[in-house]
Each structure stands twice: as C-alpha cells, then as structure tokens.
Motif scaffolding. Structure first.
Motif, mmCIF file in Angstrom:
data_model
loop_
_atom_site.group_PDB
_atom_site.id
_atom_site.type_symbol
_atom_site.label_atom_id
_atom_site.label_comp_id
_atom_site.label_asym_id
_atom_site.label_seq_id
_atom_site.Cartn_x
_atom_site.Cartn_y
_atom_site.Cartn_z
ATOM 1 N N CYS A 150 47.157 -2.602 -2.193
ATOM 2 C CA CYS A 150 45.927 -3.347 -2.451
ATOM 3 C C CYS A 150 46.192 -4.284 -3.624
ATOM 4 O O CYS A 150 46.648 -3.841 -4.681
ATOM 5 N N GLY A 151 45.931 -5.579 -3.424
ATOM 6 C CA GLY A 151 46.189 -6.560 -4.478
ATOM 7 C C GLY A 151 45.446 -6.253 -5.772
ATOM 8 O O GLY A 151 45.951 -6.505 -6.862
ATOM 9 N N THR A 152 44.249 -5.690 -5.632
ATOM 10 C CA THR A 152 43.484 -5.387 -6.845
ATOM 11 C C THR A 152 44.146 -4.253 -7.624
ATOM 12 O O THR A 152 44.115 -4.233 -8.853
ATOM 13 N N HIS A 153 44.778 -3.310 -6.898
ATOM 14 C CA HIS A 153 45.539 -2.269 -7.584
ATOM 15 C C HIS A 153 46.753 -2.873 -8.299
ATOM 16 O O HIS A 153 47.044 -2.525 -9.442
ATOM 17 N N PHE B 232 46.299 -14.360 -7.774
ATOM 18 C CA PHE B 232 46.445 -13.559 -8.990
ATOM 19 C C PHE B 232 46.654 -12.087 -8.639
ATOM 20 O O PHE B 232 47.029 -11.284 -9.464
ATOM 21 N N GLU B 233 46.431 -11.738 -7.361
ATOM 22 C CA GLU B 233 46.707 -10.376 -6.908
ATOM 23 C C GLU B 233 48.128 -10.233 -6.361
ATOM 24 O O GLU B 233 48.534 -9.145 -5.969
ATOM 25 N N GLY B 234 48.846 -11.326 -6.324
ATOM 26 C CA GLY B 234 50.198 -11.290 -5.771
ATOM 27 C C GLY B 234 51.158 -10.582 -6.718
ATOM 28 O O GLY B 234 51.014 -10.656 -7.939
ATOM 29 N N THR B 235 52.153 -9.920 -6.135
ATOM 30 C CA THR B 235 53.095 -9.155 -6.953
ATOM 31 C C THR B 235 53.885 -10.063 -7.891
ATOM 32 O O THR B 235 54.074 -9.746 -9.066
ATOM 33 N N CYS B 236 54.352 -11.210 -7.375
ATOM 34 C CA CYS B 236 55.166 -12.100 -8.213
ATOM 35 C C CYS B 236 54.332 -12.647 -9.369
ATOM 36 O O CYS B 236 54.819 -12.750 -10.499
#
Lengths: 358, 333
Positions: free
Chosen positions: A30-33, A344-348
């Motif tokens: 989950c991007g928010t996580h 802004f939720e992306g891992t990179c």
C-alpha cells in the motif's frame, strides 16, 4: 494500566526484536504504508534483520506504459477534457506526460473527487469529459457512484477510462512468484475497509503466508509488525486484523454492492508484473455505454518502458531504488523517469526524500 | 531541467531554489549571494535593509486576510527578520481590466490598515487586458534600518543553538488550499498572516548578537527554512516532531489531503536560531506577545551532520526532514 506512547513503543520495539530471530522479509502493498513507514522513522526502530520491502501498492506506479500513452492520446483529442488525480500528471510516457500535454494546450483538469466532474460535464455540454479511473478498491467506489449518478442524470458527455485494480489477485500472483521471497505481508488498511478480511484468507490457507491488516499511524504499523513477526516466528500463517477501528470482518457491504453493480472483473496489465487475470475492474454491461472504449480509439503503438528504468522490479520488491542506475543521478522528483519517482507514495520517491541508500 | 519554466519552480521547494540560484549566478554580488530575506546596504554610517516581493495569491480574499494585507505583511516580515525596523514601503499594482473597483478599494484599505504607521511612499499602477493577469498582482518593496547590535543571517547558525518557532505552523498554506473552490472544502481555517516587527523587535533588543538567524516561514514551510539554514551555515539540526506546534484544523486538512505540514507556508511565523544562553529569555519575550503565545523550542543545531536536518517522530523514530521537491500548490502568496 494505561501506558503512555513512549512505554508502548518501547514494548513493541522489544517484542519485535525478540520475534525476529532470523532474517525476515516482509512486504507492504500500500503506497500510504510506504510513505508512513518512512515518515514515522519505523526503519530506525526495527532490527536490521527485519527487511521491509514495498510491493505493488502505489496505483500510479503499477499503471502500464501503454495506459499512460492512452491517456496522453485521449488528451490530444478535440473537445475532450481529461480529468485526473494530480499525481498522474507528471508520469512520463514515451511521448510526454499529461503535464506536457497541458502546457501544449490540452484541456486536462486535476480533480480532487470524481464527483466534481459531473458538475463540469453539465456546465460544458459541448465537451466530452473523460474520468481517469485510477486506484484500488478504496477509490473505485467513488468512481462507481459517479458513473451511477451520471447515468441517472442522463449525462451523455462523461465517460470512464477504468484502470482500477484489485488487490487480492495481485497478492496471489506475488505469492506464486518464485522471484518474490517474503515471510509475511503487511496488508492495506484502506483497501481492507472496503473488502473486509475474508478475501485474504487464501494467502494463509493456500500459500502458508501470514498477513496483518494495519492502520497508518506510526504506532499502528509498529503494532502490526509486532503481530506479524510473532506469527512468522511461531510459524502460524494466519491473517490478523489490527485495524479494527476501521476494518470490519465483512468490509463495507454498501461499497461492495456498488462495485458489483457498476463494475465487473477483467484482466488487467500491471507494470512490472504483466497481465493478472481478473485483477481489474471494467464497467458492467449496464454501464458499458459510458466506457471510454465505446467512444474513442485507444489503440497505441506498443510502448517500451524507459531505458534503464527498473520501476517494474522495484514494484515487486526485487530491487531497491538505489540499485537502479538512474536513481538520484538522472531520475529525481523534479525530473522523474519512472512512475515510482512521481507519486509521493512511490517507493523511489520515498527513498529519495528520506535519503535511504541501501 | 527543461528549457521552459515550470510551476514547480514557483512553489518554494528545491525546484524554486534552482531557479533563484540560476538568476543569482548572473546578477551575483556579495549582498545578493547571501540570499537573505532583505539585502543589507551600508549608507553613510548606517545599515539599510532593502527587500522586494511579488504577490499573486489565489483567491485574492481568504479567511483571515487578502492580497493587500499579505503584501504588506510579507514586506514588513522580510525586513523584521533581518532585525530592521521597517520605515517605508512602495506599492505596484498590476490590475486586470474588469476588476471590481469595490474590491480594489477593499484591498487598498486593507493595505493602509496593515501598514499602520509605516508609510507607503511610492507606487505605480498598470492595467492590462483581460487574461494577462488573474485579477490583481501586487509588488512591494520596503526599506528598514538595521540596528548595529543585532544582525541575524541564515549563514550565522552556530552549533548548540536553540531553534525556536514563534507559533503553530502551516496555517496560511492550509487556509489557501481549503479556500480554493475546486477542493470543495467548507473549512474556515484562518490564515496566520500578520506583521512580525512588534513581536520580534523586543527579542532582537534583548538578545542582540546572540540571535544568530531568523527567517519568516513562507513558501516551502518549516522544512525549507531549516534546510536553508543548514546549507548556508554548514550545520545540521535535530528536531523533535512532538514539540512542533500544529493546530488540529491544519493537521486534519493535511491528513485528508496527504499534505506534509512541515512543507506548508505560514505568513506570520518566524524560525529563530539563538544561542542557548538567551533562549529562555527569547521564549518568554515571544510568549508575552499574543502573536507569539504558542512559541516553542523545537530542536537544536549541531555540527555532527552538516547540511542535514533529522527529526524524531512521534513514536521515537528518526528520519530526515527534507525540503519539498516537485510541484507544490502554486500561488499561495
């Protein structure tokens, strides 16, 4: 006894430390996580042999290059207004981005709720409004309601480009994949609020993997990690819900009914993974006249992913962003090459922002 | 970087800094190179602080203020944080044809009220065709006298300094965001826009040269000012998130929209870096003024990780506090 936050955190840290008796890898999807784990400094609190990797949980990041090209193509049509959430704007396709199309004169509007588009479509009946439907089970009900309402109101100049995806089928693919080596899953709180707990049971029964549904505050995540590491150590592959203040066993029945009425499952393409059978949502026969494919030709030449970009592997947790040669050198939030750097939720983007280099 | 200016270069974050740096590189001189809020120019035996600013806020009227009040406060504050008493302001208006005369009068009266005893001594008006500007844009300049005994600068932060914020952060950014029609919020978050000279002047008088750095927190928010101090002074910061004052309404909006309050603008708050020996007195003086009643010590300056700010999170984790990058909300001031 009422514990203050400091004591509670200390207890959770201790229990996680004790549970992690051998190197463990857990994946959040989950991007928010992803964002919350970095922002709350969780990595600085857990032992080094607990590896937390990010899976395909950022909706923008799992959107395929061809679908991005389709959006750009749609935006260039005459009298068409493309309506999207803001984080899709700067995702680069092979021929530009929605943001570039807008500076070239295309009418592209950032919506904060799909419902806004009903008012726009009524105000400007001479234009065709295309909703870019992005997101998992959490955002899909808002789009479903918008489509249903638009139909009731007899609005003819609104259509949906549905790129909605569903989480359980993606988890099945991850669990089956020989390249993804994980000991447990941190399950997404918002998605679970809609679908409930049951759709995850197969993870434990068929694949022997435990999973814990977690909220999004730092403390929520620590609690979930404590439970998850405990069941991994105990070799008890069960699904635990630690976000009971929001997630009920059955989920949100009204939203589920709405999704079942407006959408039907179909095969969807995930960046980095490929086609996952029945992991997407397309409009059901009752609403298919509002499908963008009924009104526009979505054919685009097959688009390769950017040269050197490893977003596809990042999404699977197969590599971390610093292992990509473009990361921080060429690909930055100001000049993103792949989608994981845009949202802004992306891992990179998270690795960049929080200076993580390992 | 592309060959065209993008909106992200106006947001106050990393991209804005690159744009400003590219301009300063061409015009460079010792005063400009310091990139402080105002340039300090010696005239005779005195020192004059000179500043200028443009205002393009949308909407023009927002809860707690308007573009006129914002322009005057912005100018006063750029002088005030340099410990310079504002003495005169100039005003330039670029107005779109068709703009309501009534609204213009409201803005001018707001300017008069906010400036108080500081005279508007020069001005200019231009009217442009429909669409060339959005309603009204304002540019102001201001001059102030700097007291010899106190010359704060972003490059003066010392190891061991105490970092103080003069009030709750993010109100102006949250206010403008919530006031934008397209968001459909019915929030009444009031902007914190306010002139800071009366609040800061007693602090400079009492603290003198122990007040090492002071900057008003505007575009890019607290995270950006800390980063500017860190890079100009080659110093690091250790900040504690639980001490940073954030009002519940601002926190709520940030949670709902996924915004980081550390990146949101204020228009009536300053960040100070002062030596430990005066920090208690500074805090007490700030708190004795209504505008500074929520002033708080939020952290310390350190020489152990120059250029970097670390923040201790509410659960005791440690993470980096970075200025925002990419496209922020345009036209907040």
């Amino acid at each position: 006894m009422i514990m203050n936050t400091n004591d509670l955190v200390a207890n959770l840290e201790k229990s996680i430390r004790e549970n992690v008796r051998w190197p463990m890898t857990i994946m959040e999807v989950c991007g928010t996580h992803t964002q919350a784990i970095f922002a709350s400094g969780i990595r600085s609190l857990v032992p080094k042999n607990l590896k937390i990797i990010s899976g395909p949980g950022c909706p923008v990041c799992v959107t395929s290059q061809n679908d991005i090209e389709r959006m750009i193509k749609l935006s260039k049509q005459n009298k068409v207004v493309v309506c999207t959430f803001g984080d899709m704007m700067r995702v680069p396709g092979s021929t530009g981005s929605l943001s570039k199309s807008r500076s070239d004169g295309a009418d592209i509007r950032v919506m904060y709720s799909p419902f806004d588009v009903i008012a726009w479509a009524r105000r400007e009946p001479q234009k065709e409004f295309i909703l870019i439907g992005i997101g998992f089970e959490t955002t899909a009900p808002g789009f479903a309601l918008t489509i249903k309402k638009a139909k009731e109101l007899g609005i003819k100049n609104l259509s949906l480009f549905s790129l909605h995806k569903t989480v359980p089928e993606a988890l099945r693919t991850l669990a089956k994949s020989p390249t993804v080596k994980i000991d447990g899953l941190l399950l997404p709180g918002h998605v679970s609020a809609i679908i409930g707990v049951k759709p995850y049971q197969f993870i434990s029964s068929e694949f022997g993997l435990p999973g814990v549904i977690s909220g999004f505050e730092g403390l929520d995540i620590l609690i979930a990690l404590s439970d998850l590491t405990r069941v991994i150590t105990d070799k008890k592959p069960i699904i635990i819900n630690t976000y009971k203040r929001i997630v009920h066993n059955e989920g949100n029945i009204i939203a589920q009914d709405l999704l079942a009425n407006v959408f039907k499952p179909h095969d969807a393409i995930w960046r980095g993974i490929g086609v996952i059978p029945l992991s997407g949502l397309t409009l059901s026969s009752e609403f298919e006249d509002m499908d963008v494919e009924e009104k526009f030709d979505l054919e685009v030449p097959d688009c390769p992913e950017p040269i050197g970009c490893r977003c596809g592997e990042v999404i699977l947790g197969a590599v971390t962003p610093p292992e990509c040669s473009l990361f921080r050198k060429v690909c930055t939030p100001s000049n993103p090459i792949g989608p994981c750097m845009v949202s802004f939720e992306g891992t990179c983007s998270a690795y960049f922002k929080y200076h993580v280099e390992e | 970087m592309t060959d065209k200016i993008s909106l992200s270069q106006g947001g106050g974050g990393l991209d804005s800094k690159q744009l400003v740096d590219s301009i300063v590189k061409i015009l460079e001189n010792p005063v400009l190179n310091a990139q402080d809020d105002a340039g300090i120019v010696s005239v005779g035996s005195g020192k004059i602080a000179f500043t200028t600013d443009g205002f393009v806020v949308k909407p023009i009227f927002f809860p707690g203020g308007d573009i006129g009040k914002l322009a005057i406060c912005g100018t006063i504050n750029d002088l005030a944080v340099m410990a310079a008493k504002p003495v005169a302001i100039s005003l330039s208006l670029i107005i779109e044809e068709g703009f309501s005369k009534d609204n213009l009068n409201k803005i001018i009266n707001s300017i008069k009220k906010t400036a108080g005893e500081i005279p508007i001594v020069a001005g200019d008006t231009k009217v442009v065709e429909h669409g060339a500007v959005d309603g009204i844009f304002i540019t102001t300049s201001g001059i102030g006298f700097q007291n010899d005994s106190c010359q704060p600068s972003g490059s003066n932060v010392m190891p061991g300094d105490v970092v103080i914020v003069t009030g709750s952060i993010g109100r102006h950014g949250a206010c403008v965001m919530a006031a934008r029609e397209e968001l459909g919020f019915f929030s009444q978050i009031q902007s914190d826009v306010a002139p800071l000279w009366e609040l800061l002047s007693p602090v400079f008088k009492a603290g003198g040269n122990e007040i090492h750095a002071c900057r008003d927190i505007t575009r890019g928010g607290l995270a950006t000012i800390l980063s500017e101090f860190a890079s100009s002074s080659h110093i690091g910061f250790e900040i504690s998130s639980t001490t940073i004052p954030i009002d519940p309404d601002v926190k709520g909006l940030c949670d709902a929209l996924g915004l980081d309050p550390y990146n949101l603008a204020c228009e009536g708050r300053a960040l100070m870096s002062v030596s430990k020996k005066v920090s208690d007195e500074v805090l007490a003086l700030l708190k004795s003024n209504e505008l500074g009643k929520n002033a708080t010590i939020i952290g310390l300056a350190t020489d152990s990780h120059p250029g970097m700010s670390y923040i201790k999170t509410s659960i005791g984790g440690r993470t980096i506090l970075e200025p925002p990058a990419g496209e922020l909300l345009p036209r907040i001031c």
